[in-house]
Design a protein around this motif. Structure first.
Motif, PDB file in Angstrom:
ATOM      1  N   ASN A 104       3.832  10.333  -7.225  1.00 25.37           N
ATOM      2  CA  ASN A 104       4.650  10.350  -8.157  1.00 25.37           C
ATOM      3  C   ASN A 104       3.876  10.693  -9.503  1.00 25.37           C
ATOM      4  OD1 ASN A 104       6.825  10.272  -6.628  1.00 25.37           O
ATOM      5  ND2 ASN A 104       7.079   8.132  -6.984  1.00 25.37           N
ATOM      6  N   ALA A 105       2.985   9.686  -9.723  1.00 24.91           N
ATOM      7  CA  ALA A 105       2.339  10.099 -11.030  1.00 24.91           C
ATOM      8  C   ALA A 105       1.605  11.467 -11.280  1.00 24.91           C
ATOM      9  CB  ALA A 105       1.192   9.076 -11.203  1.00 24.91           C
ATOM     10  N   ARG A 154       2.383  14.269  -9.529  1.00 24.91           N
ATOM     11  CA  ARG A 154       3.371  15.367  -9.760  1.00 24.91           C
ATOM     12  C   ARG A 154       3.818  15.518 -11.240  1.00 24.91           C
ATOM     13  NH1 ARG A 154       6.589  13.361  -6.222  1.00 24.91           N
ATOM     14  NH2 ARG A 154       5.815  14.620  -4.529  1.00 24.91           N
ATOM     15  N   LYS A 203       0.754  -1.184  -0.029  1.00 25.24           N
ATOM     16  CA  LYS A 203      -0.002   0.157   0.063  1.00 25.24           C
ATOM     17  C   LYS A 203       1.028   1.375   0.014  1.00 25.24           C
ATOM     18  CE  LYS A 203      -3.836  -2.139   2.055  1.00 25.24           C
ATOM     19  NZ  LYS A 203      -4.948  -2.086   3.558  1.00 25.24           N
ATOM     20  N   ILE A 253       3.857   1.569  -1.244  1.00 20.53           N
ATOM     21  CA  ILE A 253       4.407   1.556  -2.741  1.00 20.53           C
ATOM     22  C   ILE A 253       3.500   2.005  -3.540  1.00 20.53           C
ATOM     23  CG2 ILE A 253       5.439   0.323  -4.582  1.00 20.53           C
ATOM     24  CD1 ILE A 253       6.912  -1.582  -2.469  1.00 20.53           C
ATOM     25  N   ALA A 254       2.133   1.740  -3.465  1.00 20.77           N
ATOM     26  CA  ALA A 254       1.215   2.136  -4.446  1.00 20.77           C
ATOM     27  C   ALA A 254       0.868   3.669  -4.024  1.00 20.77           C
ATOM     28  CB  ALA A 254      -0.005   1.429  -4.214  1.00 20.77           C
ATOM     29  N   GLU A 261       2.889   5.844  -2.779  1.00 24.36           N
ATOM     30  CA  GLU A 261       4.243   6.600  -3.495  1.00 24.36           C
ATOM     31  C   GLU A 261       3.961   6.805  -5.037  1.00 24.36           C
ATOM     32  OE1 GLU A 261       7.543   4.571  -2.018  1.00 24.36           O
ATOM     33  OE2 GLU A 261       7.290   5.554   0.020  1.00 24.36           O
ATOM     34  N   GLY A 262       3.410   5.719  -5.557  1.00 30.66           N
ATOM     35  CA  GLY A 262       3.481   5.680  -7.130  1.00 30.66           C
ATOM     36  C   GLY A 262       2.333   6.730  -7.647  1.00 30.66           C
ATOM     37  N   GLU A 263       1.242   6.620  -6.983  1.00 34.74           N
ATOM     38  CA  GLU A 263       0.229   7.844  -7.260  1.00 34.74           C
ATOM     39  C   GLU A 263       0.580   9.081  -7.014  1.00 34.74           C
ATOM     40  OE1 GLU A 263      -2.435   7.097  -8.599  1.00 34.74           O
ATOM     41  OE2 GLU A 263      -2.671   5.162  -8.493  1.00 34.74           O
TER      42      GLU A 263
END
Length: 284
Positions: free
Chosen positions: A231-232, A234, A222, A224-225, A227-229
């Motif tokens: 970054n996306a 941004r 969760k 990691i997900a 953090e990915g959202e």
């Protein structure tokens, strides 16, 4: 430091063996003993063609023979390998195997430092380094080493927590080896290696640890997900700022999107509608 301790223990063992032999041979065989030895020698000479088969003994390359003459050790060093001479009536020999012996430590129920009951087994490799001490200082060196390995395993692991037991097997093995080697040094036994084979946990504890590990993995997934959202989002923000600086950039992006949709062999056509047009109609 470890080398110095080994040398000191070796010297201590040699001194104890020499003291034992000097106690046994220092007083000599006595008058009666020498008479018996002389009679045995005369008897051997008189019946030499026959007694030759009883006077010469052979031990293998991996064996040594400890000679007892009238119950006393005759020399500071064991005989062998090869051919050697004994008196048939007064001398007896005890053969000692110098090869490395391995044995399994039976599973031991151990209570760890953090009050967890586990079953642990292991394997020990040892050999006889001093045949005289292994015969004269202990009744059964092999059996005694096996019993000592079991108690040492329980004592060493009783001072460790479950986490240390699972992660520090190599250190525990070295600690057991040094403890066993120091204790069996006076027996003429050299412990070469100790290994922890298996650690069996209770089923309830296994299920609890599995649930904990699964929860940890889900929490990490969760994070990691998320953090990915982040970054996306941004990256999309930066892309929108770049496109807003050039009006023709939005049109190029529209054409690229149409090309991507057409490559999938469908008839869907998308017409972009600017937000300012929609806001104009909404005001009306």
């Amino acid at each position: 430091m470890e080398m110095a301790d080994q040398m000191e223990s070796q010297k201590r063992r040699v001194r104890s063996t020499e003291e034992l032999i000097s106690d046994q041979t220092g007083s000599g065989l006595g008058f009666c003993g020498w008479i018996i030895v002389c009679c045995s020698g005369l008897f051997t000479l008189c019946l030499f063609p026959i007694t030759i088969w009883f006077c010469f003994k052979i031990v293998q390359e991996y064996e040594r023979a400890v000679i007892f003459r009238l119950g006393r050790i005759t020399d500071r060093k064991a005989k062998g390998p090869g051919l050697f001479f004994i008196l048939p009536c007064t001398d007896t020999i005890v053969k000692v195997d110098l090869r490395t012996v391995s044995f399994d430590i039976p599973p031991q129920e151990i209570l760890t430092k953090d009050s967890v009951t586990v079953s642990v087994d292991g394997v020990v490799y040892f050999r006889v380094s001093d045949p005289i001490s292994s015969v004269a200082n202990v009744a059964n060196a092999d059996y005694s080493t096996r019993l000592l390995a079991q108690t040492t395993l329980r004592n060493v692991l009783g001072t460790k927590t479950l986490a240390e037991l699972l992660s520090e097997r190599e250190g525990i093995s070295h600690s057991m080896q040094s403890t066993l080697d120091e204790a069996t040094d006076v027996w003429g036994i050299k412990v070469e290696r100790v290994e922890i084979k298996d650690v069996k946990l209770p089923h309830q504890l296994q299920r609890a640890m599995a649930a904990e590990a699964e929860a940890t993995r889900e929490a990490r997934a969760k994070v990691i997900a998320a953090e990915g959202e982040m970054n996306a989002a941004r990256a999309l923000k930066e892309a929108s700022l770049v496109i807003s600086e050039s009006p023709s950039g939005l049109q190029l992006r529209y054409l690229q999107t149409l090309t991507t949709i057409a490559a999938e062999k469908n008839s869907t056509i998308i017409f972009p509608l600017p937000m300012d047009v929609i806001s104009h109609f909404m005001k009306k």
